[in-house]
Design an enzyme around this catalytic site. Sequence first.
Site, PDB file in Angstrom:
ATOM      1  N   TYR A 168      53.367  31.645  49.737  1.00  0.00           N
ATOM      2  CA  TYR A 168      52.406  30.540  49.870  1.00  0.00           C
ATOM      3  C   TYR A 168      52.756  29.404  48.922  1.00  0.00           C
ATOM      4  CZ  TYR A 168      49.249  33.575  52.519  1.00  0.00           C
ATOM      5  OH  TYR A 168      48.699  34.388  53.464  1.00  0.00           O
ATOM      6  N   LYS A 178      32.002  50.709  28.209  1.00  0.00           N
ATOM      7  CA  LYS A 178      31.302  49.835  29.163  1.00  0.00           C
ATOM      8  C   LYS A 178      32.260  49.429  30.281  1.00  0.00           C
ATOM      9  CE  LYS A 178      32.320  45.923  26.201  1.00  0.00           C
ATOM     10  NZ  LYS A 178      31.875  45.199  24.994  1.00  0.00           N
ATOM     11  N   MET A 195      47.185  38.154  48.518  1.00  0.00           N
ATOM     12  CA  MET A 195      46.085  39.123  48.467  1.00  0.00           C
ATOM     13  C   MET A 195      46.596  40.561  48.376  1.00  0.00           C
ATOM     14  SD  MET A 195      42.945  39.705  51.152  1.00  0.00           S
ATOM     15  CE  MET A 195      42.235  38.091  50.959  1.00  0.00           C
TER      16      MET A 195
END
Length: 370
Positions: free
Chosen positions: A260, A39, A315
Amino acid sequence: MNSPINRPIFASIHSEAFSHNLTRVRELVPNSKIWSVVKANAYGHGFESALKGLADTDGFALLDLQDARWLRSSGWEGRILLLEGLFQPSELEDVLRLNCDLVVHCENQVTWLESLQTKSLKPIQIYLKLNSGMNRLGFKPSAYRTAFHRLHSAGHEIHHMSHFANADQIDKYPTLGQQLDCFSEAIEGLHGEICLANSAAILWHRNTSGNWVRPGIMLYGASPTGNFDDIRHAHLEAVMHLKSEIIDIQLVSAGDHIGYGGRFMAPEAMRIGIIACGYADGYPRQAKDGTPVWLEVPGFEKKGVICPLAGQVAMDMLTVDLRNAPQAKIGTKVELWGKQVPVDDVARMSGTIGYELLCGLAPRVPVLLK
Ligand SMILES: *Cc1c(COP(=O)(O)O)cnc(C)c1O
């Protein structure tokens, strides 16, 4: 993926690790047939790689008809089990055409199957699911026999299935023993094959192996508990290796903050490696400072060394403390998880389990089939 890779990140999927892990399952439960659970796009590894690496399985278990369709169109003639059965009655036609086996876990599904005229058809192989205490899917023990007899009268062939909530725990309820007792009592006197064990049960409760087992995570080489030490003895191999490179290096001074929020502060003058991999690639943003990253550098026994994450994952990039690797330079190859760094270790440092990281590999990461 045929497009040339520019950004250096990629996931290599090792089909020989798949077949090795499948062999390990067979060695652990030699008398059971194996539903390889694929799955969620084969836990993020891709169906193509799963079909190649797990070709010796007895069947594939998955959720979506479209994935069953893909397996058939790719030449898979063995069994396919739809783990949550029908979502709507209109799927029946395709289920028959694709020759899928079905889990039946609720009243509606029984009704849909009763309406099917099976007299002239090959009976559907049904895995009737008992809620033996997990309280997710399945019939209560009191409703199980009725469902069995209704499906039996409708001409289907019925097997018995349940799922364990705590096959990897001893001090949590429901215990595996309680669920097993509930199951034995519910199916007493009914014919049909038995299918219970997920990876944790295969690893730690071989008395549950029955006619069929349903391994998922262990086929991918990760631990059901999220702790790699728990499966070290099982000699499984990581199938997915997430790799990238150092794309820049910063020289920082004592007291400088990285990234950050400035979470990591350099305790001394040091080098910071900037790696092309971030949360938009599926690397967890929650990873703490100290999460291991493996760098391929000469001069070490295993041709590389672990460097700790230093600073908040962004990111597209993450940053590592290069004090362990004076040889590291721009272009140095890096493994984020896989053979050198178990995905479980990254998961543990991020408050999750390997399952979530593997399934969460982002579509933008090129996948190379090995
Ligand atoms: C996902 C799943 C499995 C496989 O579980 P693992 O912990 O990955 O081995 C087995 N059975 C069912 C019903 C599942 O949904």
